[in-house]
Motif scaffolding. Structure first.
Motif, PDB file in Angstrom:
ATOM      1  N   ARG A 136       0.924  -0.887  -0.229  1.00  0.00           N
ATOM      2  CA  ARG A 136       0.225   0.189  -0.010  1.00  0.00           C
ATOM      3  C   ARG A 136       0.929   1.470   0.323  1.00  0.00           C
ATOM      4  N   LEU A 137       1.280   1.343   0.450  1.00  0.00           N
ATOM      5  CA  LEU A 137       2.757   2.227   0.776  1.00  0.00           C
ATOM      6  C   LEU A 137       3.641   2.725  -0.685  1.00  0.00           C
ATOM      7  N   LEU A 138       3.943   1.830  -1.449  1.00  0.00           N
ATOM      8  CA  LEU A 138       4.064   1.993  -2.366  1.00  0.00           C
ATOM      9  C   LEU A 138       3.100   2.529  -3.534  1.00  0.00           C
ATOM     10  N   GLU A 139       2.661   1.750  -3.537  1.00  0.00           N
ATOM     11  CA  GLU A 139       0.877   2.564  -4.276  1.00  0.00           C
ATOM     12  C   GLU A 139       0.536   3.672  -3.695  1.00  0.00           C
ATOM     13  N   LEU A 140       0.749   4.471  -2.706  1.00  0.00           N
ATOM     14  CA  LEU A 140       0.739   5.287  -2.506  1.00  0.00           C
ATOM     15  C   LEU A 140       1.603   6.701  -3.066  1.00  0.00           C
ATOM     16  N   ALA A 141       2.649   5.770  -2.949  1.00  0.00           N
ATOM     17  CA  ALA A 141       4.187   6.443  -3.487  1.00  0.00           C
ATOM     18  C   ALA A 141       4.030   7.361  -4.976  1.00  0.00           C
ATOM     19  N   VAL A 142       3.446   6.255  -4.965  1.00  0.00           N
ATOM     20  CA  VAL A 142       3.371   6.098  -6.997  1.00  0.00           C
ATOM     21  C   VAL A 142       2.145   7.307  -7.268  1.00  0.00           C
ATOM     22  N   GLY A 143       1.551   7.113  -6.559  1.00  0.00           N
ATOM     23  CA  GLY A 143      -0.207   7.974  -6.730  1.00  0.00           C
ATOM     24  C   GLY A 143       0.266   9.304  -6.873  1.00  0.00           C
ATOM     25  N   ALA A 144       1.342   9.667  -5.354  1.00  0.00           N
ATOM     26  CA  ALA A 144       2.279  10.738  -5.350  1.00  0.00           C
ATOM     27  C   ALA A 144       3.163  11.483  -6.619  1.00  0.00           C
ATOM     28  N   GLY A 145       3.326  10.751  -7.100  1.00  0.00           N
ATOM     29  CA  GLY A 145       3.847  10.526  -8.255  1.00  0.00           C
ATOM     30  C   GLY A 145       5.320  10.575  -8.309  1.00  0.00           C
ATOM     31  N   LEU A 146       5.931   9.302  -7.766  1.00  0.00           N
ATOM     32  CA  LEU A 146       7.108   9.036  -7.478  1.00  0.00           C
ATOM     33  C   LEU A 146       7.559   7.673  -8.134  1.00  0.00           C
ATOM     34  N   ASP A 147       8.700   7.479  -8.717  1.00  0.00           N
ATOM     35  CA  ASP A 147       9.340   6.211  -9.308  1.00  0.00           C
ATOM     36  C   ASP A 147       8.766   4.673  -8.034  1.00  0.00           C
ATOM     37  N   GLY A 148       8.274   3.914  -8.946  1.00  0.00           N
ATOM     38  CA  GLY A 148       7.534   3.301  -8.442  1.00  0.00           C
ATOM     39  C   GLY A 148       9.300   1.790  -8.111  1.00  0.00           C
ATOM     40  N   GLU A 149       9.739   1.946  -8.989  1.00  0.00           N
ATOM     41  CA  GLU A 149      11.253   1.462  -9.059  1.00  0.00           C
ATOM     42  C   GLU A 149      12.007   1.923  -7.942  1.00  0.00           C
ATOM     43  N   ALA A 150      12.033   3.426  -7.552  1.00  0.00           N
ATOM     44  CA  ALA A 150      12.998   3.984  -6.440  1.00  0.00           C
ATOM     45  C   ALA A 150      12.238   3.974  -5.429  1.00  0.00           C
ATOM     46  N   ALA A 151      10.585   3.944  -5.601  1.00  0.00           N
ATOM     47  CA  ALA A 151       9.788   3.859  -4.166  1.00  0.00           C
ATOM     48  C   ALA A 151      10.446   2.249  -3.728  1.00  0.00           C
ATOM     49  N   ALA A 152      10.441   1.254  -4.427  1.00  0.00           N
ATOM     50  CA  ALA A 152      10.118   0.083  -3.898  1.00  0.00           C
ATOM     51  C   ALA A 152      11.500  -0.114  -3.707  1.00  0.00           C
ATOM     52  N   ALA A 153      12.636   0.161  -4.149  1.00  0.00           N
ATOM     53  CA  ALA A 153      14.096  -0.169  -3.424  1.00  0.00           C
ATOM     54  C   ALA A 153      14.161   0.937  -2.045  1.00  0.00           C
ATOM     55  N   VAL A 154      13.515   1.769  -2.039  1.00  0.00           N
ATOM     56  CA  VAL A 154      13.788   2.504  -0.437  1.00  0.00           C
ATOM     57  C   VAL A 154      12.941   1.587   0.389  1.00  0.00           C
ATOM     58  N   LEU A 155      12.057   1.325  -0.004  1.00  0.00           N
ATOM     59  CA  LEU A 155      11.182   0.444   0.827  1.00  0.00           C
ATOM     60  C   LEU A 155      12.019  -1.299   1.169  1.00  0.00           C
ATOM     61  N   ALA A 156      13.327  -1.943   0.575  1.00  0.00           N
ATOM     62  CA  ALA A 156      13.609  -2.717   0.736  1.00  0.00           C
ATOM     63  C   ALA A 156      14.978  -2.569   1.339  1.00  0.00           C
ATOM     64  N   ASP A 157      14.870  -1.958   1.843  1.00  0.00           N
ATOM     65  CA  ASP A 157      16.574  -1.058   2.075  1.00  0.00           C
ATOM     66  C   ASP A 157      16.012  -0.600   3.103  1.00  0.00           C
ATOM     67  N   PRO A 158      16.116  -1.429   4.902  1.00  0.00           N
ATOM     68  CA  PRO A 158      16.041  -0.650   5.851  1.00  0.00           C
ATOM     69  C   PRO A 158      16.570   0.450   6.307  1.00  0.00           C
ATOM     70  N   GLU A 159      17.716   1.094   5.350  1.00  0.00           N
ATOM     71  CA  GLU A 159      18.781   1.754   6.141  1.00  0.00           C
ATOM     72  C   GLU A 159      18.425   3.171   4.975  1.00  0.00           C
ATOM     73  N   ALA A 160      17.653   3.219   3.922  1.00  0.00           N
ATOM     74  CA  ALA A 160      17.956   4.190   3.115  1.00  0.00           C
ATOM     75  C   ALA A 160      16.736   5.747   3.757  1.00  0.00           C
ATOM     76  N   TYR A 161      17.534   6.137   3.660  1.00  0.00           N
ATOM     77  CA  TYR A 161      16.504   7.482   4.736  1.00  0.00           C
ATOM     78  C   TYR A 161      16.595   7.308   5.758  1.00  0.00           C
ATOM     79  N   ALA A 162      16.846   6.125   6.862  1.00  0.00           N
ATOM     80  CA  ALA A 162      17.345   6.142   8.035  1.00  0.00           C
ATOM     81  C   ALA A 162      18.067   7.373   9.038  1.00  0.00           C
ATOM     82  N   GLU A 163      19.015   7.862   8.492  1.00  0.00           N
ATOM     83  CA  GLU A 163      19.423   8.942   9.288  1.00  0.00           C
ATOM     84  C   GLU A 163      18.862   9.747   9.016  1.00  0.00           C
ATOM     85  N   ALA A 164      18.363  10.330   8.088  1.00  0.00           N
ATOM     86  CA  ALA A 164      17.221  11.394   7.653  1.00  0.00           C
ATOM     87  C   ALA A 164      16.564  11.413   8.741  1.00  0.00           C
ATOM     88  N   VAL A 165      16.261  10.370   9.077  1.00  0.00           N
ATOM     89  CA  VAL A 165      14.597  10.380  10.397  1.00  0.00           C
ATOM     90  C   VAL A 165      15.352  10.674  11.271  1.00  0.00           C
TER      91      VAL A 165
END
Length: 237
Positions: A136-165
């Motif tokens: 569902r998160l991936l669907e929402l990301a694509v619906g918000a105008g983000l690239d699906g493959e790139a968003a899926a890669a972020v969700l699959a990598d638990p450290e992606a943008y973790a430090e920013a959070v």
């Protein structure tokens, strides 16, 4: 002028406070010169990833009956609808929001943070289907105008943008924020909670007119409609 807003998708007052702030910003004469940045704040970093119904969670947290929890949730729903926001009376759930925050930082890097944030709030508070499932998160990301493959890669990598959070959360802690929503205008004026639009109007005017370095001053900390680690303020009858 930069306005930073610390919030969590699990927080109903963040959903409501965002609408009230945007009402004030829309009427602000210098709105074109205001940059809004959304920052991460987890109400419960240890929450499980599996979504759970909110009503039993409210009842357990506040020592309420299920009927009392349903009534409290209905009062929050009434506050949301008063701002023109759709809100489910009793069907929403809650879960760990860390992946949502990581995805919001990814969206910020691609200029789609506001769109994704709106989609996440709408999915969590106004739609029956859970917003916390990875698909569902991936669907929402694509619906918000983000690239699906790139968003899926972020969700699959638990450290992606973790430090920013974590950096956002550390900054909030350093400024003394214990709950959300928390609005900071040019790192000089803080507004705590889902204050009325009039309060945000005054804050915008004050921050604009006094743009000189000064210590952070927080407005509304004692009477804020906000959520913190111990829970959300519940509207009285």
């Amino acid at each position: 002028m930069r306005v930073e807003i610390w919030s969590d998708i699990n927080c109903p007052w963040c959903y409501i406070g965002k609408a009230r702030f945007e009402q004030a910003l829309a009427a602000f004469p210098h709105r074109a010169e205001v940059e809004v940045v959304h920052r991460s704040f987890e109400l419960d970093p240890h929450a499980p990833r599996a979504a759970r119904p909110v009503i039993p969670l409210l009842a357990a947290k506040y020592g309420m009956s299920l009927e009392e929890a349903e009534a409290a949730e209905a009062r929050i729903a009434e506050s949301a609808r008063g701002e023109g926001l759709p809100y489910l009376d009793g069907g929403r759930d809650a879960a760990n929001s860390f992946d949502m925050h990581r995805l919001l930082h990814f969206a910020e890097a691609h200029g789609r943070q506001a769109e994704l944030l709106d989609a996440l709030y709408r999915a969590n508070f106004a739609e029956e289907r859970s917003a916390f499932d990875a698909g569902r998160l991936l669907e929402l990301a694509v619906g918000a105008g983000l690239d699906g493959e790139a968003a899926a890669a972020v969700l699959a990598d638990p450290e992606a943008y973790a430090e920013a959070v974590r950096e956002d959360e550390a900054t909030a802690s350093a400024m003394g924020a214990t709950g959300v929503p928390f609005f900071v205008l040019d790192r000089r004026l803080g507004v705590s909670g889902a204050q009325p639009a009039e309060t945000f109007t005054r804050a915008l005017e004050q921050a604009w007119e006094s743009r000189v370095p000064s210590p952070l001053i927080t407005v509304g900390a004692d009477d804020a409609q906000a959520c913190g680690p111990d829970g959300c303020e519940l509207p009285q009858r």
